[in-house]
Motif scaffolding. Structure first.
Motif, PDB file in Angstrom:
ATOM      1  N   ILE A   7       0.860  -1.183   0.000  1.00  0.00           N
ATOM      2  CA  ILE A   7       0.000   0.000   0.000  1.00  0.00           C
ATOM      3  C   ILE A   7       0.897   1.234   0.000  1.00  0.00           C
ATOM      4  O   ILE A   7       1.785   1.367   0.843  1.00  0.00           O
ATOM      5  CB  ILE A   7      -0.925   0.019   1.227  1.00  0.00           C
ATOM      6  CG1 ILE A   7      -1.806  -1.238   1.248  1.00  0.00           C
ATOM      7  CG2 ILE A   7      -1.797   1.274   1.217  1.00  0.00           C
ATOM      8  CD1 ILE A   7      -2.662  -1.370   2.498  1.00  0.00           C
ATOM      9  N   THR A   9       1.045   5.417   0.102  1.00  0.00           N
ATOM     10  CA  THR A   9       0.364   6.687   0.380  1.00  0.00           C
ATOM     11  C   THR A   9       1.317   7.829   0.075  1.00  0.00           C
ATOM     12  O   THR A   9       2.538   7.665   0.113  1.00  0.00           O
ATOM     13  CB  THR A   9      -0.091   6.782   1.837  1.00  0.00           C
ATOM     14  OG1 THR A   9       1.053   6.957   2.681  1.00  0.00           O
ATOM     15  CG2 THR A   9      -0.866   5.535   2.263  1.00  0.00           C
ATOM     16  N   ARG A  15      -0.468   7.490   5.619  1.00  0.00           N
ATOM     17  CA  ARG A  15       0.129   6.205   5.998  1.00  0.00           C
ATOM     18  C   ARG A  15      -0.312   5.810   7.407  1.00  0.00           C
ATOM     19  O   ARG A  15      -0.675   4.656   7.658  1.00  0.00           O
ATOM     20  CB  ARG A  15       1.648   6.294   5.918  1.00  0.00           C
ATOM     21  CG  ARG A  15       2.378   5.012   6.314  1.00  0.00           C
ATOM     22  CD  ARG A  15       3.883   5.151   6.092  1.00  0.00           C
ATOM     23  NE  ARG A  15       4.566   3.938   6.506  1.00  0.00           N
ATOM     24  CZ  ARG A  15       5.031   3.715   7.730  1.00  0.00           C
ATOM     25  NH1 ARG A  15       4.891   4.653   8.679  1.00  0.00           N
ATOM     26  NH2 ARG A  15       5.633   2.583   8.039  1.00  0.00           N
ATOM     27  N   VAL A  18      -3.935   4.591   7.421  1.00  0.00           N
ATOM     28  CA  VAL A  18      -4.037   3.230   6.874  1.00  0.00           C
ATOM     29  C   VAL A  18      -3.538   2.209   7.889  1.00  0.00           C
ATOM     30  O   VAL A  18      -4.175   1.177   8.130  1.00  0.00           O
ATOM     31  CB  VAL A  18      -3.266   3.116   5.552  1.00  0.00           C
ATOM     32  CG1 VAL A  18      -3.172   1.656   5.100  1.00  0.00           C
ATOM     33  CG2 VAL A  18      -3.929   3.966   4.465  1.00  0.00           C
ATOM     34  N   LEU A  19      -2.408   2.502   8.528  1.00  0.00           N
ATOM     35  CA  LEU A  19      -1.853   1.578   9.517  1.00  0.00           C
ATOM     36  C   LEU A  19      -2.793   1.372  10.690  1.00  0.00           C
ATOM     37  O   LEU A  19      -2.941   0.255  11.195  1.00  0.00           O
ATOM     38  CB  LEU A  19      -0.494   2.086  10.000  1.00  0.00           C
ATOM     39  CG  LEU A  19       0.667   1.942   9.017  1.00  0.00           C
ATOM     40  CD1 LEU A  19       1.897   2.701   9.517  1.00  0.00           C
ATOM     41  CD2 LEU A  19       1.003   0.476   8.787  1.00  0.00           C
ATOM     42  N   PHE A  28       0.339  -6.741   5.152  1.00  0.00           N
ATOM     43  CA  PHE A  28       0.422  -5.506   4.378  1.00  0.00           C
ATOM     44  C   PHE A  28       1.734  -4.790   4.666  1.00  0.00           C
ATOM     45  O   PHE A  28       2.214  -4.780   5.796  1.00  0.00           O
ATOM     46  CB  PHE A  28      -0.734  -4.570   4.737  1.00  0.00           C
ATOM     47  CG  PHE A  28      -2.090  -5.199   4.552  1.00  0.00           C
ATOM     48  CD1 PHE A  28      -2.741  -5.122   3.342  1.00  0.00           C
ATOM     49  CD2 PHE A  28      -2.697  -5.884   5.601  1.00  0.00           C
ATOM     50  CE1 PHE A  28      -3.984  -5.715   3.169  1.00  0.00           C
ATOM     51  CE2 PHE A  28      -3.935  -6.475   5.441  1.00  0.00           C
ATOM     52  CZ  PHE A  28      -4.583  -6.393   4.212  1.00  0.00           C
ATOM     53  N   ASP A  29       2.300  -4.177   3.639  1.00  0.00           N
ATOM     54  CA  ASP A  29       3.422  -3.255   3.783  1.00  0.00           C
ATOM     55  C   ASP A  29       2.923  -1.886   3.343  1.00  0.00           C
ATOM     56  O   ASP A  29       2.387  -1.750   2.229  1.00  0.00           O
ATOM     57  CB  ASP A  29       4.600  -3.670   2.900  1.00  0.00           C
ATOM     58  CG  ASP A  29       5.342  -4.881   3.436  1.00  0.00           C
ATOM     59  OD1 ASP A  29       5.180  -5.198   4.623  1.00  0.00           O
ATOM     60  OD2 ASP A  29       6.080  -5.509   2.654  1.00  0.00           O
ATOM     61  N   VAL A  30       3.086  -0.887   4.186  1.00  0.00           N
ATOM     62  CA  VAL A  30       2.591   0.455   3.877  1.00  0.00           C
ATOM     63  C   VAL A  30       3.780   1.403   3.804  1.00  0.00           C
ATOM     64  O   VAL A  30       4.523   1.558   4.780  1.00  0.00           O
ATOM     65  CB  VAL A  30       1.577   0.938   4.933  1.00  0.00           C
ATOM     66  CG1 VAL A  30       0.927   2.237   4.467  1.00  0.00           C
ATOM     67  CG2 VAL A  30       0.510  -0.128   5.194  1.00  0.00           C
ATOM     68  N   HIS A  31       3.952   2.037   2.649  1.00  0.00           N
ATOM     69  CA  HIS A  31       5.114   2.899   2.430  1.00  0.00           C
ATOM     70  C   HIS A  31       4.684   4.211   1.785  1.00  0.00           C
ATOM     71  O   HIS A  31       3.572   4.338   1.261  1.00  0.00           O
ATOM     72  CB  HIS A  31       6.134   2.194   1.535  1.00  0.00           C
ATOM     73  CG  HIS A  31       6.782   1.013   2.185  1.00  0.00           C
ATOM     74  ND1 HIS A  31       7.855   1.132   3.041  1.00  0.00           N
ATOM     75  CD2 HIS A  31       6.487  -0.315   2.112  1.00  0.00           C
ATOM     76  CE1 HIS A  31       8.209  -0.078   3.467  1.00  0.00           C
ATOM     77  NE2 HIS A  31       7.389  -0.963   2.922  1.00  0.00           N
ATOM     78  N   THR A  44       7.359   3.446  -5.770  1.00  0.00           N
ATOM     79  CA  THR A  44       6.672   2.153  -5.800  1.00  0.00           C
ATOM     80  C   THR A  44       7.535   1.107  -6.492  1.00  0.00           C
ATOM     81  O   THR A  44       7.635  -0.038  -6.028  1.00  0.00           O
ATOM     82  CB  THR A  44       5.312   2.271  -6.517  1.00  0.00           C
ATOM     83  OG1 THR A  44       4.519   3.262  -5.861  1.00  0.00           O
ATOM     84  CG2 THR A  44       4.563   0.944  -6.503  1.00  0.00           C
ATOM     85  N   PHE A 207      -9.940   0.894   5.623  1.00  0.00           N
ATOM     86  CA  PHE A 207      -8.972  -0.197   5.660  1.00  0.00           C
ATOM     87  C   PHE A 207      -9.230  -1.157   6.811  1.00  0.00           C
ATOM     88  O   PHE A 207      -8.876  -2.342   6.729  1.00  0.00           O
ATOM     89  CB  PHE A 207      -7.543   0.350   5.658  1.00  0.00           C
ATOM     90  CG  PHE A 207      -7.076   0.649   4.265  1.00  0.00           C
ATOM     91  CD1 PHE A 207      -6.528  -0.345   3.479  1.00  0.00           C
ATOM     92  CD2 PHE A 207      -7.262   1.901   3.715  1.00  0.00           C
ATOM     93  CE1 PHE A 207      -6.145  -0.102   2.176  1.00  0.00           C
ATOM     94  CE2 PHE A 207      -6.883   2.161   2.409  1.00  0.00           C
ATOM     95  CZ  PHE A 207      -6.326   1.162   1.631  1.00  0.00           C
TER      96      PHE A 207
END
Length: 214
Positions: A7, A9, A15, A18-19, A28-31, A44, A207
């Motif tokens: 994911i 942002t 971010r 979402v977390l 999930f990996d959020v970056h 990305t 989310f």
């Protein structure tokens, strides 16, 4: 093999929202993608270099088109469109598609997008599925908003990173999606009417619900 969903942002506030919604899920990996399609595509691509992801989502807040996506609602993209990728002509704007230089539209699995939107609505959020436009310059006038809505019938939301994230995903052979919580109407930039805090809360809630199907 890493089977996470990536994911991306634009900024840290998105971010964090979402977390909070994901509540520590290891799937999930959020970056951060940075602001704009170029930064989003580059960062990305860098995250995808390790391989093993099964899908990519561009997520954050954005503008909503009047009559389609009100403030504090959530939009799930059915297509991701680089709305200002093209050329000005004497007759008006021509997209790269019309110019014959490629495509400004990246497809999304519409059935999946519709299912996500229905799930969010069933959970109590205002939600819809529709085209999400990527722009390099955020819309600031009613005339530009009207022109974009005419150019892309049914346009639901506008943001600045989706096309870059989706292009990176496509290059890696992965499906891409976009989820936007609406903080303001697309059109004249009246900051007094922006609802960024509320939009971030909608993003978090979205989310939290989407972990059930992702």
């Amino acid at each position: 093999m890493n089977e996470s969903i990536l994911i991306m942002t634009a900024v840290e506030a998105e971010r964090e929202a979402v977390l909070r919604g994901l509540n520590g899920s290891a799937r999930f990996d959020v970056h951060l993608a940075g602001v704009g399609p170029a930064s989003a595509a580059a960062l990305t691509t860098g995250q995808l270099a390790a391989g093993g992801y099964r899908a990519v989502i561009s997520a954050g807040i954005g503008g909503g088109f009047a009559g389609v996506a009100p403030v504090e609602s959530v939009v799930v993209a059915t297509s991701i469109i680089a709305a200002d990728l093209g050329a000005e002509t004497a007759e008006g704007f021509s997209s790269v598609d019309e110019l014959g230089f490629g495509s400004s539209r990246l497809p999304v699995d519409a059935a999946t997008a519709g299912r996500w939107a229905r799930l969010l609505a069933a959970g109590g959020l205002q939600a819809c599925a529709g085209p999400v436009l990527t722009v390099s310059t955020a819309t600031g006038t009613a005339a530009t908003a009207a022109a974009l809505a005419k150019r892309v019938p049914g346009a639901a939301a506008e943001a600045m990173e989706g096309y870059g994230v989706a292009m990176a995903a496509r290059s890696a052979g992965l499906p891409a999606f976009e989820v936007r919580a609406i903080s303001n109407a697309v059109g004249p930039r009246n900051r007094a009417e922006w609802r960024i805090k509320e939009a971030l809360q909608s993003l978090e809630a979205a989310f939290k619900m989407l972990t059930e199907v992702l």
